[in-house]
Design an enzyme around this catalytic site. Structure first.
Site, PDB file in Angstrom:
ATOM      1  N   LYS A  60       0.886  -1.436  -0.284  1.00 26.87           N
ATOM      2  CA  LYS A  60      -0.199  -0.135   0.157  1.00 26.87           C
ATOM      3  C   LYS A  60       0.886   1.361   0.075  1.00 26.87           C
ATOM      4  O   LYS A  60       1.736   0.634   0.141  1.00 26.87           O
ATOM      5  CB  LYS A  60      -1.309  -0.316   1.164  1.00 26.87           C
ATOM      6  CG  LYS A  60      -0.646   0.329   2.379  1.00 26.87           C
ATOM      7  CD  LYS A  60       0.687   1.280   2.613  1.00 26.87           C
ATOM      8  CE  LYS A  60       0.876   1.140   4.369  1.00 26.87           C
ATOM      9  NZ  LYS A  60       1.546   2.899   4.664  1.00 26.87           N
ATOM     10  N   ASP A  85      -2.409  -1.502  10.219  1.00 27.11           N
ATOM     11  CA  ASP A  85      -2.318  -1.777   8.749  1.00 27.11           C
ATOM     12  C   ASP A  85      -3.058  -2.705   8.488  1.00 27.11           C
ATOM     13  O   ASP A  85      -2.915  -2.760   6.663  1.00 27.11           O
ATOM     14  CB  ASP A  85      -1.468  -1.162   7.878  1.00 27.11           C
ATOM     15  CG  ASP A  85      -1.011   0.259   8.576  1.00 27.11           C
ATOM     16  OD1 ASP A  85      -1.659   0.432   8.561  1.00 27.11           O
ATOM     17  OD2 ASP A  85       0.815   0.457   7.610  1.00 27.11           O
TER      18      ASP A  85
HETATM   19  O1  C5P Z   1      -0.478  -0.886  14.689  1.00 23.81           O
HETATM   20  P1  C5P Z   1       0.858  -1.574  14.359  1.00 23.81           P
HETATM   21  O2  C5P Z   1       1.529  -2.371  14.863  1.00 23.81           O
HETATM   22  O3  C5P Z   1       1.755  -0.855  13.187  1.00 23.81           O
HETATM   23  O4  C5P Z   1       1.765   0.084  14.676  1.00 23.81           O
HETATM   24  C1  C5P Z   1       3.222   0.032  15.183  1.00 23.81           C
HETATM   25  C2  C5P Z   1       3.393   1.428  16.244  1.00 23.81           C
HETATM   26  O5  C5P Z   1       2.999   2.295  15.000  1.00 23.81           O
HETATM   27  C3  C5P Z   1       2.801   1.519  17.223  1.00 23.81           C
HETATM   28  O6  C5P Z   1       3.413   0.814  18.021  1.00 23.81           O
HETATM   29  C4  C5P Z   1       2.881   3.252  17.341  1.00 23.81           C
HETATM   30  O7  C5P Z   1       4.573   3.343  18.092  1.00 23.81           O
HETATM   31  C5  C5P Z   1       2.881   3.330  15.956  1.00 23.81           C
HETATM   32  N1  C5P Z   1       1.852   3.598  15.565  1.00 23.81           N
HETATM   33  C6  C5P Z   1       0.955   4.742  16.053  1.00 23.81           C
HETATM   34  N2  C5P Z   1      -0.433   5.872  16.082  1.00 23.81           N
HETATM   35  C7  C5P Z   1      -1.647   4.257  14.618  1.00 23.81           C
HETATM   36  C8  C5P Z   1      -0.794   3.708  14.216  1.00 23.81           C
HETATM   37  C9  C5P Z   1       0.926   2.916  14.673  1.00 23.81           C
HETATM   38  O8  C5P Z   1       1.404   5.684  17.006  1.00 23.81           O
HETATM   39  N3  C5P Z   1      -2.618   4.563  14.231  1.00 23.81           N
END
Ligand code: C5P
Length: 299
Positions: free
Chosen positions: A12, A139
């Site tokens: 993406k 994601d």
């Molecule tokens: O959700 P995911 O594990 O992919 O997110 C990875 C990191 O990205 C989270 O630990 C956070 O630090 C950051 N993040 C965030 N806000 C979001 C998505 C991700 O701060 N909406």
């Protein structure tokens, strides 16, 4: 007879990534307009004695093969929910740049989930699969659905977005990855003490997507993480400039980077921009891809 299931899943690009202030849980509220692009990983699951992950592809050495891999976590989550033994060999044929801001790890999570679900015949509904995806990462739900969508909350609550044409992109792959939490942390540092507005989807951007209007889309692209990614990796500015000089209509960092994305007028122009980016020496490789692309699909 050993049956295998293979799922193809797209990368993406975020055509808009509006980021709010950090929430009490550390995540950020987003208005995240995802567009699936035609660069794919293929994930194959085969019954085995125990859960294991293997990976092939140019960047395979950078992919973790333990239970930190989202594909393994997806298999474990589905198995736990449906009382199935998670004994599968997960093989990832990786073509999506690793740690590049193109949701490659999320794609593998969504693909493994769909593949295991098909192999095990759990009968899970689409909603249940999306719920597991959201638990795996912000994601991951989008990797399952593909096409284009607006993600709010952490980016996991999706609404489909209409796309009225094909857009042609070039992706410049940088050396090494960038950690998503580090980029969000840098965003917090850069915006500390300022009034960070509530994230909202851009009406001009949604209209450009719906009309298939590449010029309007080029004007409306935006990524609030770009300054943070550039702060951590200043050399990306040179890549963005090289793509723009070569005729890209717009250039931006893809998600949390360090992959950079270039929107072009058509396929021919995309090839020219890719050749120029490679010749510029400002990136490791340059890939051409159309959008939108379908979500995770059993092949
Ligand atoms: O959700 P995911 O594990 O992919 O997110 C990875 C990191 O990205 C989270 O630990 C956070 O630090 C950051 N993040 C965030 N806000 C979001 C998505 C991700 O701060 N909406």
């Amino acid at each position: 007879m050993t049956r295998s299931v293979t799922v193809r899943v797209p990368a993406k690009v975020n055509v808009q990534l509006a980021v709010g202030a950090p929430r009490p849980d550390g995540f950020h509220d987003l208005a995240n307009v995802f567009l699936a692009v035609g660069l794919y990983d293929e994930v194959t699951v085969t019954p085995a004695d125990t859960l294991r992950v293997t990976c092939e592809g140019p960047d395979a050495a950078q992919v973790p093969l333990d239970t930190t891999n989202l594909a393994a976590r997806a298999a474990l989550a589905l198995a736990a929910r449906y009382g199935v033994a998670p004994d599968v060999h997960i093989h990832i044929a990786k073509d999506i740049p690793v740690a590049g801001g193109m949701a490659g790890g999320s794609a593998d999570g969504a693909a493994a989930l769909l593949a295991c679900d098909t192999l095990w015949g759990t009968g899970a509904s689409r909603e249940e699969l999306l719920e597991i995806c959201a638990e795996l990462g912000s994601d991951v739900p989008f990797s399952l659905v593909g096409g284009a969508a607006l993600g709010v909350g952490r980016g996991e609550r999706l609404t489909a977005v209409e796309v009225g044409g094909t857009f042609h992109w070039v992706f410049a792959v940088a050396d090494g990855g960038l950690s998503t939490p580090a980029v969000y942390g840098e965003f917090d540092r850069l915006t500390a003490g300022t009034d960070v507005p509530e994230p909202a989807a851009s009406p001009a951007l949604l209209t450009a997507l719906r009309k298939g209007d590449v010029t309007a889309l080029a004007d409306a692209l935006g990524n609030d993480l770009q300054a943070a990614a550039l702060s951590l990796r200043p050399s990306l500015a040179g890549t963005l400039a090289a793509g723009t000089a070569a005729g890209a209509l717009a250039a931006l960092v893809s998600g949390s980077g360090p992959t950079t994305a270039f929107l072009t007028a058509d396929e021919e122009s995309a090839r020219k921009v890719a050749d120029a980016l490679l010749a510029s020496g400002t990136c490791r490789s340059a890939r051409v891809a159309p959008s939108p692309a379908p979500g995770a699909t059993v092949v």
